[in-house]
Every structure is written in structure tokens, then in C-alpha cells.
Design an enzyme around this catalytic site. Structure first.
Site, PDB file in Angstrom:
ATOM      1  N   HIS A   1       0.401  -5.415   6.519  1.00 56.25           N
ATOM      2  CA  HIS A   1       1.025  -4.201   6.261  1.00 56.25           C
ATOM      3  C   HIS A   1       1.909  -3.872   7.608  1.00 56.25           C
ATOM      4  O   HIS A   1       1.752  -2.875   8.311  1.00 56.25           O
ATOM      5  CB  HIS A   1       0.252  -3.005   5.891  1.00 56.25           C
ATOM      6  CG  HIS A   1      -0.342  -3.199   4.515  1.00 56.25           C
ATOM      7  ND1 HIS A   1       0.529  -2.823   3.332  1.00 56.25           N
ATOM      8  CD2 HIS A   1      -1.402  -3.763   4.216  1.00 56.25           C
ATOM      9  CE1 HIS A   1      -0.370  -3.216   2.405  1.00 56.25           C
ATOM     10  NE2 HIS A   1      -1.525  -3.812   2.733  1.00 56.25           N
TER      11      HIS A   1
ATOM     12  N   ASN B   1       3.433 -10.615   1.540  1.00 59.22           N
ATOM     13  CA  ASN B   1       3.254  -9.494   0.952  1.00 59.22           C
ATOM     14  C   ASN B   1       3.155  -8.385   2.166  1.00 59.22           C
ATOM     15  O   ASN B   1       2.284  -8.490   2.964  1.00 59.22           O
ATOM     16  CB  ASN B   1       2.260  -9.302  -0.126  1.00 59.22           C
ATOM     17  CG  ASN B   1       2.396 -10.012  -1.177  1.00 59.22           C
ATOM     18  OD1 ASN B   1       3.206  -9.494  -2.245  1.00 59.22           O
ATOM     19  ND2 ASN B   1       1.939 -11.280  -1.434  1.00 59.22           N
ATOM     20  N   ALA B   2       3.967  -7.236   2.127  1.00 60.13           N
ATOM     21  CA  ALA B   2       3.888  -5.938   3.046  1.00 60.13           C
ATOM     22  C   ALA B   2       4.063  -6.685   4.665  1.00 60.13           C
ATOM     23  O   ALA B   2       3.182  -6.290   5.423  1.00 60.13           O
ATOM     24  CB  ALA B   2       2.639  -5.492   2.912  1.00 60.13           C
TER      25      ALA B   2
ATOM     26  N   ASP C   1      -2.200 -15.076  -7.943  1.00 61.59           N
ATOM     27  CA  ASP C   1      -2.225 -14.415  -9.301  1.00 61.59           C
ATOM     28  C   ASP C   1      -1.070 -14.752 -10.064  1.00 61.59           C
ATOM     29  O   ASP C   1      -1.006 -14.204 -11.501  1.00 61.59           O
ATOM     30  CB  ASP C   1      -2.506 -13.003  -9.391  1.00 61.59           C
ATOM     31  CG  ASP C   1      -1.579 -12.209  -8.683  1.00 61.59           C
ATOM     32  OD1 ASP C   1      -0.666 -12.990  -8.025  1.00 61.59           O
ATOM     33  OD2 ASP C   1      -1.512 -10.814  -8.646  1.00 61.59           O
TER      34      ASP C   1
ATOM     35  N   ASP D   1      -7.762  -9.471  -4.104  1.00 63.74           N
ATOM     36  CA  ASP D   1      -7.114  -7.935  -3.854  1.00 63.74           C
ATOM     37  C   ASP D   1      -7.220  -7.362  -5.047  1.00 63.74           C
ATOM     38  O   ASP D   1      -6.481  -6.478  -5.568  1.00 63.74           O
ATOM     39  CB  ASP D   1      -5.769  -8.190  -3.473  1.00 63.74           C
ATOM     40  CG  ASP D   1      -5.113  -6.837  -3.024  1.00 63.74           C
ATOM     41  OD1 ASP D   1      -6.058  -6.122  -2.223  1.00 63.74           O
ATOM     42  OD2 ASP D   1      -4.195  -6.529  -3.029  1.00 63.74           O
TER      43      ASP D   1
ATOM     44  N   LEU E   1       4.101  -3.335  -5.795  1.00 65.97           N
ATOM     45  CA  LEU E   1       2.545  -4.285  -6.194  1.00 65.97           C
ATOM     46  C   LEU E   1       1.647  -3.193  -5.848  1.00 65.97           C
ATOM     47  O   LEU E   1       1.581  -2.992  -4.654  1.00 65.97           O
ATOM     48  CB  LEU E   1       2.916  -5.609  -5.995  1.00 65.97           C
ATOM     49  CG  LEU E   1       3.562  -6.532  -6.918  1.00 65.97           C
ATOM     50  CD1 LEU E   1       3.620  -7.781  -6.336  1.00 65.97           C
ATOM     51  CD2 LEU E   1       2.975  -6.507  -8.430  1.00 65.97           C
ATOM     52  N   SER E   2       0.534  -3.075  -6.571  1.00 67.07           N
ATOM     53  CA  SER E   2      -0.582  -2.297  -6.063  1.00 67.07           C
ATOM     54  C   SER E   2      -1.931  -3.118  -6.660  1.00 67.07           C
ATOM     55  O   SER E   2      -2.545  -2.825  -7.461  1.00 67.07           O
ATOM     56  CB  SER E   2      -0.691  -0.933  -6.651  1.00 67.07           C
ATOM     57  OG  SER E   2      -1.583  -0.089  -6.336  1.00 67.07           O
TER      58      SER E   2
END
EC number: 3.5.1.25
Length: 424
Positions: A211, A235-236, A269, A294, A348-349
């Protein structure tokens, strides 16, 4: 059966007709277990003159080390970042359920939260061995709140924090204490982060970069101070650029200290990372890839409408989408759908994938060997956490935590300390 020369009266179990993952290869070899540990048969035969009390016919299946998930936010309706009335009970429920997916150890993960949540939840999430009641807890993964606002992803911006002076004081103010903490994800470009990285690493806590808006030099400096992991690669974080590859550049950096390995998490995923990006990362640095789920509280929920914090989500088969959101979460037709978005955004969460699904998808998408796929979920996370002397391998003397799989990499049985804790 133990002989007169045996060092222990405990029963010995011999697993036969199996291919065991050892020395990075699947080998036709029996697996011997006593008192929860992998036993060296040569010492048993020649030093103790003993033999097995029980034999288990594995019917040509694969035996691999138990899976280790170092980033899992919850599942089955449980959110680890919520200060519920029964925090330990919630963790126990998830620990029990993930056995069927081959997970024998995990790190409950807390996302960015207000300080009072940390002070309530952290003391309740204790390190504990696994067993019939569920997978073992290796320690907590604190993902935030010392992260970049620009790359916060699903983390609520009002709870993000910066380091005032760095070091222990900032960490203790937010978290309360660091007992039972195994990992902390932070953004290395934050001012005064170096002192925090040094403090955490000195306590044996794995520091992960994520992040973050960090460039490569900032990421390399963090590694030199002790950081060893990258939270959900690609990601992030800043996207790869040929003039400054950012955190991604750590996979091939020549400024990583000698003898050190930088590990990186991948959410395989089918949504968080394109198969081509998965292949690039694996081929650039195969020894560092760590599969993570995650997973969020929606993992394992039955079809229907459920909540995620203040939001509602609908689960239909393998599809998860926000109630009222126009665009159903979709990806390529050949991959699983296991993630969902924050309502009204494209952010995305988390995921609702399980670890065994990630292993199978990684194997298919990357074209890697079966051995590589299995080690990405076992050996590599154990090495990253510094526990490969007892977890993540089937070497003699290590904990007898393992999974029995068929040739499709479907989990058939799960064992912890040599005891069967789940069977399909």
C-alpha cells in the site's frame, strides 16, 4: 512398534504408497511420524531397531507440507478486524474451517483500524499450535495503518497514520503492544519509517512493504533496514516502469544484502493479478513467491446476501458483487471469480478464494511445476517467517503438518502434528 532400544514408547505411523515433496521434488518415499514430528527411518531402523505400529495406505497420492496463509482477513462470516464479543471464538471458527483447504497454520490479518480496535483485538489473537480444533496461529499480520493514502485500496483513509518520530513509540501508541505480532505491512516512503522497520525487524517481526508509493531506491533502503516481504505484489503500489520499477523492482534488485531473500505475496485468484503478470513475477524470482488468499469474511459463505462492514454483498456460486452494483465482478472465462469491489468503485477489496484454489490456479496460470505450486503455499511462507526449521517442509525433525492431495491438487486429508484433522 518401539523396540528395547527405542528412545520413545510413542506409536509410530508409516504412510506408504505416496509421493512426498522433499528437496523440491516429489519422491516415491514413505513418510514416518512419531510424537508429532517427521521421523528419520534410518535412525529408527539402525539405531533403535524399531518399526511402524500403524501403516496408512495413501493410494499413490501426494503428501506435501501443510499450507501456510500469511494474509487472511477472515472468512465464514468472521472479520478479524471487528472487536466482536467473542474474538477468539471467531478465530477458532475460521481456523477449523480452513483445514479442509489444506491450511495448517495462518496469520490472522487486521486491516487499517482505529487504535481502540487494535487495543481490543490484538490481545485476543494469541499464537497457538494447531490440532483437531483448527489450524495453528503463527501470529498476527497488521496490514496498516502506516500506509500511503494514495495507495490505500480498501483501507479507510480517516484511520491512516504517519510516523511522528519512528521507532517503538509510534507503534505502541497505535497497536498497544506487539505481543503475538508476526508481520506488519507499511509504506517505506513515509517519513521516519526506517526506525520502525529496524525496531520491528529486531524483534523478529517480518516487515512487509505494501500500500505504497515507494520508488525502487526507497524500497531497497527498507530492505537494507530489515524489510523482507512485499504485500500482494502489483496491487496497491506504483506500476512497473522501465525507468523506475518501484517496489516490483525488488524481485531483481542487486542491492538486496547478500544472503537475504525478498519474498512477495501473490493473490492467485484470477482477478487480482493477470496470468501474464503472475508468470513474469514467478519467472523473475521463483524462490520468493508466496501464495496468499487475502480472504475476507465472505469466504465460505453460502449463496445469498451478506454484510462486509457497512456494505452488503451478494454471493451467487463463485460470484461476489455488491448489492445494487451494476457491474458484476467478472474476469476471463477460464479463471475463478473470487473477489469483490468496494461499492461504487473499481477498487478490489480482498478475495473469497481459498488456499487450495490459489495453488491450483497458480499452477495452471503460471505453467509451473506441481512442486513449485505447493512450495509457494508452504516452504516459502515458512522461510519468510523464519520458521522453516519446523514448518513448511517434510524434513526429519520438523512438525508433521501436511496435506494429502490427488493429482488435481485437490486436498483429500489434512494432518497436524501427525494427526488427521480433516478428511474429504
Amino acid at each position: 512398534m518401539p523396540s528395547n532400544k527405542s528412545v520413545s514408547d510413542a506409536p509410530i505411523t508409516q504412510f506408504v504408497n505416496c509421493r512426498i515433496l522433499k528437496d523440491h521434488k516429489l519422491q516415491w518415499e514413505d513418510l514416518w511420524v512419531r510424537e508429532g514430528k517427521i521421523l528419520n527411518p534410518e535412525k529408527l531402523f539402525f539405531d533403535e531397531e524399531g518399526f511402524a505400529d500403524h501403516k496408512v495406505d495413501c493410494e499413490d497420492k501426494i503428501i506435501a507440507p501443510g499450507f501456510i496463509d500469511v494474509q487472511i482477513n477472515g472468512g465464514y462470516g468472521i472479520d478479524f478486524s471487528q472487536a466482536s464479543s467473542d474474538i477468539r471464538g471467531g478465530v477458532a471458527l475460521v481456523a477449523k474451517k480452513i483445514l479442509e483447504h489444506g491450511v495448517t497454520s495462518f496469520c490472522p490479518t487486521l486491516v487499517t483500524s482505529p487504535s481502540d480496535i487494535y487495543h481490543k483485538v490484538i490481545p485476543e489473537l494469541r499464537v497457538q499450535d494447531g490440532g483437531p480444533e483448527g489450524a495453528g496461529v503463527l501470529g498476527i499480520h497488521l496490514e496498516g495503518p502506516f500506509i500511503s493514502e494514495e495507495k490505500r485500496g480498501a483501507h479507510p483513509p480517516k484511520f491512516l497514520r504517519t510516523f511522528k518520530a519512528g521507532g517503538l513509540a509510534d507503534l505502541m501508541e497505535i497497536y498497544g503492544h506487539l505481543d503475538n505480532v508476526a508481520m506488519v505491512t507499511l509504506a517505506p516512503e513515509l517519513a521516519n519509517s526506517a526506525a520502525a522497520i529496524h525496531e520491528l525487524s529486531g524483534r523478529g517481526i517480518a516487515v512487509s512493504l505494501g500500500h505504497s508509493m515507494a520508488d525502487l531506491s526507497q524500497a531497497e533502503e527498507a530492505v537494507q533496514h530489515g524489510a523482507k516481504f512485499i504485500t500482494h505484489l502489483f496491487n496497491a503500489m506504483l506500476p512497473f516502469h522501465h525507468r523506475d520499477p518501484g517496489i516490483v523492482g525488488l524481485l531483481t534488485s542487486d542491492r538486496v544484502p547478500p544472503g537475504r531473500t525478498v519474498y512477495y505475496g501473490m493473490i492467485a485468484d484470477g482477478i487480482h493479478t493477470h496470468p501474464a503478470a503472475l508468470r513474469i513475477a514467478h519467472r523473475a524470482h521463483p524462490a520468493g513467491l508466496v501464495l496468499v488468499t487475502d480472504a475476507v469474511m465472505a469466504m465460505g459463505l453460502p449463496p445469498g446476501r451478506h454484510t462486509l462492514g457497512q456494505q452488503q454483498i451478494d454471493i451467487q456460486g463463485l460470484h461476489a458483487y455488491l448489492t445494487g452494483l451494476r457491474h458484476l465482478l467478472s474476469a476471463f472465462s477460464h479463471v475463478f471469480i473470487h473477489s469483490f469491489l468496494i461499492s461504487g468503485t473499481t477498487t478490489l477489496s480482498g478475495s473469497i478464494a481459498t488456499m487450495d484454489m490459489c495453488v491450483r490456479h497458480f499452477r495452471e496460470a503460471s505453467g509451473c511445476t506441481v512442486e513449485a505450486a505447493l512450495e509457494a503455499a508452504s516452504l516459502h511462507p515458512a522461510q519468510m517467517l523464519g520458521i522453516s526449521h519446523r514448518k513448511g517442509t517434510l524434513e526429519y525433525g520438523t512438525d508433521a503438518d501436511f496435506v494429502v492431495l490427488d493429482d488435481t491438487l485437490t486436498v483429500r486429508e489434512t494432518y497436524i502434528a501427525g494427526q488427521q484433522v480433516w478428511r474429504k
